[in-house]
Scaffold this motif. Structure first.
Motif, PDB file in Angstrom:
ATOM      1  N   ASP A   1      -3.816  -3.561   0.828  1.00 31.73           N
ATOM      2  CA  ASP A   1      -2.405  -3.105  -0.255  1.00 31.73           C
ATOM      3  C   ASP A   1      -3.751  -1.382  -0.358  1.00 31.73           C
ATOM      4  N   THR A   2      -2.753  -0.455   0.533  1.00 35.32           N
ATOM      5  CA  THR A   2      -3.487   1.273   0.984  1.00 35.32           C
ATOM      6  C   THR A   2      -2.575   1.503  -0.402  1.00 35.32           C
ATOM      7  N   THR A   3      -3.334   2.968  -0.609  1.00 37.10           N
ATOM      8  CA  THR A   3      -2.554   3.779  -1.478  1.00 37.10           C
ATOM      9  C   THR A   3      -1.153   4.878  -0.312  1.00 37.10           C
ATOM     10  N   ILE A   4      -0.443   5.174  -1.509  1.00 37.22           N
ATOM     11  CA  ILE A   4       1.450   5.375  -1.066  1.00 37.22           C
ATOM     12  C   ILE A   4       0.785   6.935  -1.009  1.00 37.22           C
ATOM     13  N   ILE A   5       0.135   7.228  -1.976  1.00 43.49           N
ATOM     14  CA  ILE A   5      -0.791   8.758  -1.826  1.00 43.49           C
ATOM     15  C   ILE A   5      -1.490   9.490  -0.942  1.00 43.49           C
ATOM     16  N   THR A   6      -0.997  10.628   0.014  1.00 41.41           N
ATOM     17  CA  THR A   6      -1.456  10.288   1.396  1.00 41.41           C
ATOM     18  C   THR A   6      -2.307  11.789   1.875  1.00 41.41           C
ATOM     19  N   PRO A   7      -3.232  12.442   1.902  1.00 47.95           N
ATOM     20  CA  PRO A   7      -3.842  12.954   1.526  1.00 47.95           C
ATOM     21  C   PRO A   7      -3.277  14.416   2.939  1.00 47.95           C
ATOM     22  N   GLU A   8      -2.815  15.190   3.304  1.00 44.65           N
ATOM     23  CA  GLU A   8      -1.810  16.291   4.173  1.00 44.65           C
ATOM     24  C   GLU A   8      -2.734  16.375   5.934  1.00 44.65           C
ATOM     25  N   PRO A   9      -3.782  16.045   5.664  1.00 41.19           N
ATOM     26  CA  PRO A   9      -4.340  16.167   7.000  1.00 41.19           C
ATOM     27  C   PRO A   9      -4.489  14.119   7.613  1.00 41.19           C
TER      28      PRO A   9
ATOM     29  N   TYR B   1       1.050  13.879   0.961  1.00 37.58           N
ATOM     30  CA  TYR B   1       2.155  12.923   1.118  1.00 37.58           C
ATOM     31  C   TYR B   1       3.019  11.852   0.950  1.00 37.58           C
ATOM     32  N   LEU B   2       3.804  10.942   0.114  1.00 37.89           N
ATOM     33  CA  LEU B   2       4.289  10.333  -0.006  1.00 37.89           C
ATOM     34  C   LEU B   2       4.590   9.247   1.222  1.00 37.89           C
ATOM     35  N   ARG B   3       3.419   8.018   0.964  1.00 33.21           N
ATOM     36  CA  ARG B   3       3.296   7.942   2.773  1.00 33.21           C
ATOM     37  C   ARG B   3       4.310   7.396   2.967  1.00 33.21           C
ATOM     38  N   PRO B   4       5.476   7.530   4.483  1.00 34.20           N
ATOM     39  CA  PRO B   4       6.539   6.747   4.959  1.00 34.20           C
ATOM     40  C   PRO B   4       6.605   6.162   5.697  1.00 34.20           C
ATOM     41  N   GLU B   5       5.297   4.976   5.461  1.00 32.67           N
ATOM     42  CA  GLU B   5       4.702   3.581   5.959  1.00 32.67           C
ATOM     43  C   GLU B   5       3.394   3.584   5.438  1.00 32.67           C
ATOM     44  N   THR B   6       2.905   2.203   6.294  1.00 35.04           N
ATOM     45  CA  THR B   6       1.892   1.284   5.369  1.00 35.04           C
ATOM     46  C   THR B   6       1.001   2.154   6.682  1.00 35.04           C
ATOM     47  N   ALA B   7       1.319   2.074   7.721  1.00 35.15           N
ATOM     48  CA  ALA B   7       0.172   1.450   9.410  1.00 35.15           C
ATOM     49  C   ALA B   7      -0.843   2.533   9.086  1.00 35.15           C
TER      50      ALA B   7
ATOM     51  N   GLY C   1      -2.206   3.521   6.392  1.00 34.71           N
ATOM     52  CA  GLY C   1      -3.839   3.228   5.846  1.00 34.71           C
ATOM     53  C   GLY C   1      -4.004   2.278   6.591  1.00 34.71           C
ATOM     54  N   GLN C   2      -3.817   1.553   7.141  1.00 34.07           N
ATOM     55  CA  GLN C   2      -4.533  -0.204   7.950  1.00 34.07           C
ATOM     56  C   GLN C   2      -5.376   0.276   9.057  1.00 34.07           C
ATOM     57  N   PHE C   3      -4.801   1.559   9.599  1.00 37.81           N
ATOM     58  CA  PHE C   3      -5.534   1.999  10.996  1.00 37.81           C
ATOM     59  C   PHE C   3      -7.084   2.915  10.243  1.00 37.81           C
ATOM     60  N   LEU C   4      -7.036   3.864   9.361  1.00 35.12           N
ATOM     61  CA  LEU C   4      -7.961   4.420   9.160  1.00 35.12           C
ATOM     62  C   LEU C   4      -9.067   3.387   8.037  1.00 35.12           C
ATOM     63  N   ASN C   5      -8.596   2.043   7.823  1.00 38.39           N
ATOM     64  CA  ASN C   5     -10.106   0.988   7.113  1.00 38.39           C
ATOM     65  C   ASN C   5     -10.357  -0.318   9.251  1.00 38.39           C
ATOM     66  N   PHE C   6      -9.314   0.196   9.723  1.00 39.21           N
ATOM     67  CA  PHE C   6     -10.394  -0.361  10.471  1.00 39.21           C
ATOM     68  C   PHE C   6     -11.133  -0.844  11.384  1.00 39.21           C
TER      69      PHE C   6
ATOM     70  N   SER D   1       6.905   2.518   0.309  1.00 41.36           N
ATOM     71  CA  SER D   1       6.915   3.709   0.582  1.00 41.36           C
ATOM     72  C   SER D   1       8.672   4.546   0.938  1.00 41.36           C
ATOM     73  N   PHE D   2       8.500   5.410   1.404  1.00 40.36           N
ATOM     74  CA  PHE D   2       9.110   6.590   1.335  1.00 40.36           C
ATOM     75  C   PHE D   2       9.902   8.163   2.390  1.00 40.36           C
ATOM     76  N   ARG D   3      11.486   7.985   2.184  1.00 42.85           N
ATOM     77  CA  ARG D   3      11.675   8.871   2.963  1.00 42.85           C
ATOM     78  C   ARG D   3      13.091   9.545   2.136  1.00 42.85           C
ATOM     79  N   ASN D   4      13.007  10.945   2.208  1.00 42.23           N
ATOM     80  CA  ASN D   4      13.819  11.103   2.011  1.00 42.23           C
ATOM     81  C   ASN D   4      15.131  11.654   2.835  1.00 42.23           C
ATOM     82  N   GLU D   5      15.460  10.862   3.067  1.00 42.07           N
ATOM     83  CA  GLU D   5      16.784  11.134   3.720  1.00 42.07           C
ATOM     84  C   GLU D   5      17.576  12.197   3.275  1.00 42.07           C
TER      85      GLU D   5
END
Length: 663
Positions: free
Chosen positions: A72-80, A217-223, A225-230, A251-255
């Motif tokens: 379970d990874t965070t929703i708020i994600t740093p821009e880089p 950013y608010l994440r548009p996917e959970t992917a 967060g999973q990769f960074l914890n590989f 997840s969030f997308r500004n449709e």
């Protein structure tokens, strides 16, 4: 070909279903008393329970069965993070603006709806003005301006159909050409549209009080967060490959134009899997042979590019062998996705897998298939299954220097020739400063083929250029004082590689909405009934129905209360969701209300119960009933809602009860 009808062959009416869902509290517009906000909805008790049951079944089907590592990874994600992944530059849809009215439309949706309207008009009445659904507002039918429609030539109609079949393959320039070619105007004004522009779908936000501009950013996917914890997940898995991680979260997308009800929303729940494989093993899967004879309905990219939407049914074994589907692991998960959707209650005739075309392919994907479901909005992507290759782990490793790799001890040393890179770090640091680590990581991750090419370039010109998106303008020049590339014999005791990733990604809200459409039908009442002539039913499978059992006492007679308490207590102990309806309405009306909620079973307590402690069990779809002891009925209910027995099996072993429902 899928048709827009209910399971009984009746024409499907979206307005009737939507009215039912709102009236019974499945969902409601968010912030409704403040006027609401497009693309945001709240789930009421039935849909919240249905979603919870979906998640529980998904975990059992994938996480438990495949021994996945759930995080379970965070929703708020740093821009880089999203700069590195490519989302900041490429996670966008194209939008078109009507300069006269200020209306904004998602370009591909607008083109699709206008061309579809013209084809429909050609088939129907034809005329100067067409009554069609206003693009992106299907609930509001009104006459809109369009070019004058005469009878379409066969060639023009064919061109429209071919364009629709491969619409997902166009970019902004291609969309603009289509708009000009087909004279697509502003839907309400008839004005020329502004050229399509990309619109990034991510929500920006501020992290911390000192930020003077959006830095997250608010994440548009959970992917991601999973990769960074590989690396941590690989350690948790005791360095064993292959393995998979999984995550369920918001997840969030500004449709651009979220006007398709629950299908196109700005906040949604997703369930994603990242299955890590060894690329040298050919992306094989050890259980593929068990599923190889499973049939799939496929729409491949070549068919779409030919302007057709004709599907082909083939086994997954044949699809992989003939390279229609790229590899075994991708094929394995496509089958597992199909099995899950059918277990949920999705109509098999309204399910297909469509392959992404080249321009449509996500920036990270080597191959991708969407599980599309058919409903009143047409074919809609609900699950994506992508081969992301090694893209994500590679770019994050290059940017940060983190060792997102697998190290495998070899049983015997391997000797081979390879091109090795030597960097002059004393000069590299002062030249690139804070970017030195990114340059070093990027250079060291270069493939052997590219190293061979660059070694010749360095020998001939004394310098090379390396693509490093995160540094400068993306092109980094290195001269022979900074780098050397030579071929040497290497003895390898430990193999190091970056895994490839197969990713199934589930849009839970979209699947649930299609389940509701596929489950909806109307039952005709008996002519003598005082009920409406038609009763709406949601045939949601017992496995995921919000409420499994409705308990209906014949009346409020005091003798019934001990049986009601005992029934609810027993069912609660069995973890079977139940409710009591002891209102004054007739039994028929009470059952009818719960048929609309998708409740699969009903239990009636009557005066016969007081005499011999037997109760009746009613099945929602057939309305047939059986009667037995409370113990036998409760055991039957548990078996039914766990999927261990079917109603056909239960009705054969328990005595039938024939009784007219009292209306």
């Amino acid at each position: 070909m899928a048709t827009n009808t209910t399971k009984t062959g009746q024409p499907f009416d979206r307005d009737v279903l939507d009215s039912l869902l709102r009236r019974t509290g499945f969902y409601m517009p968010s912030f409704e008393i403040y006027g609401g906000e497009k693309g945001l909805f709240d789930y009421g008790p039935p849909l919240t329970a249905l979603q919870s049951n979906f998640v529980d079944l998904w975990r059992k089907h994938f996480v438990l069965k495949e021994k996945m590592l759930e995080v379970d990874t965070t929703i708020i994600t740093p821009e880089p993070v999203f700069v590195t992944s490519g989302h900041v530059a490429k996670f966008a849809d194209f939008m078109s603006k009507d300069p006269k009215t200020g209306e904004i439309f998602r370009t591909d949706h607008l083109i699709k709806q206008v061309l579809a309207a013209r084809l429909k008009a050609d088939q129907d009445a034809r005329g100067k003005t067409i009554e069609v659904e206003k693009p992106d507002e299907p609930q509001k039918k009104k006459k809109i301006k369009d070019v004058k429609i005469e009878k379409l030539d066969d060639a023009v109609a064919q061109e429209y159909n071919e364009t629709l079949a491969k619409l997902d393959n166009y970019d902004g320039h291609g969309f603009n050409q289509l708009i000009n070619k087909f004279q697509i105007k502003g839907p309400t004004s008839g004005a020329d549209l502004d050229p399509p522009k990309p619109f990034n779908l991510m929500f920006q936000t501020y992290i911390g009080p000192s930020a003077d501009k959006p830095n997250g950013y608010l994440r548009p996917e959970t992917a991601q967060g999973q990769f960074l914890n590989f690396q941590k997940l690989l350690e948790f898995n005791k360095q064993k490959m292959p393995f998979a991680s999984a995550s369920i979260g918001k997840s969030f997308r500004n449709e651009i134009s979220p006007r398709q009800g629950l299908l196109r929303v700005r906040e949604f729940l997703v369930a994603e899997i990242e299955h890590y494989v060894d690329p040298e093993a050919g992306k094989k899967h050890d259980r593929f042979q068990l599923l190889k004879d499973t049939k799939l309905t496929l729409l491949n990219r070549h068919t779409q590019l030919a302007g057709s939407e004709k599907t082909e049914v083939m086994t997954v074994g044949d699809a992989v062998e003939n390279k229609v589907i790229d590899n075994e692991t991708l094929g394995y998960f496509i089958v597992r996705i199909q099995d899950f959707l059918l277990k949920l209650g999705i109509d098999h005739s309204k399910l297909r897998f469509r392959q992404h075309m080249a321009n449509e392919m996500a920036h990270y994907a080597a191959d991708c298939w969407d599980a599309e479901l058919y409903g009143s909005y047409g074919w809609i992507e609900c699950v994506g299954c992508a081969d992301r290759s090694a893209y994500d782990l590679t770019v994050h490793m290059n940017k940060t220097g983190a060792p997102l790799v697998v190290r495998e001890n070899l049983p015997e040393p391997r000797k081979f020739q390879e091109y090795q890179i030597d960097l002059n770090k004393k000069k590299l640091g002062p030249k690139f400063r804070k970017d030195a680590k990114a340059v070093e990581s990027a250079v060291e991750s270069l493939s052997q083929d590219l190293r061979e090419k660059l070694s010749l370039e360095l020998k001939n010109s004394g310098k090379i250029t390396v693509d490093i998106p995160s540094v400068g303008n993306g092109k980094t020049e290195l001269d022979k004082d900074l780098i050397s590339i030579e071929q040497r014999e290497v003895t390898q005791h430990v193999r190091e590689y970056t895994p490839n990733v197969i990713e199934p990604s589930f849009g839970i809200g979209r699947i649930l909405y299609h389940l509701l459409e596929h489950s909806f039908w109307t039952r005709q009442s008996a002519e003598s009934s005082d009920e409406p002539s038609a009763r709406n039913v949601l045939s949601i499978p017992p496995l995921i129905a919000p409420i499994k059992v409705l308990i209906v006492p014949l009346s409020n007679h005091a003798d019934f209360k001990p049986f009601l308490r005992q029934l609810t207590s027993t069912l609660d102990d069995l973890d079977v969701a139940n409710s009591i309806d002891d209102s004054s309405a007739s039994i028929g009306k009470r059952y009818s209300r719960n048929d609309e909620l998708g409740t699969p079973f009903g239990v009636t307590v009557d005066f016969q119960t007081v005499k011999d402690k037997t109760i009746t069990l009613r099945e929602r779809d057939s309305t047939k009933q059986v009667r037995a002891s409370q113990e036998d009925i409760c055991h039957a209910i548990e078996a039914l809602v766990r999927g261990r027995e079917t109603w056909e099996q239960v009705s054969k072993r328990l005595p039938e009860f024939t009784s007219q429902e009292v209306d």
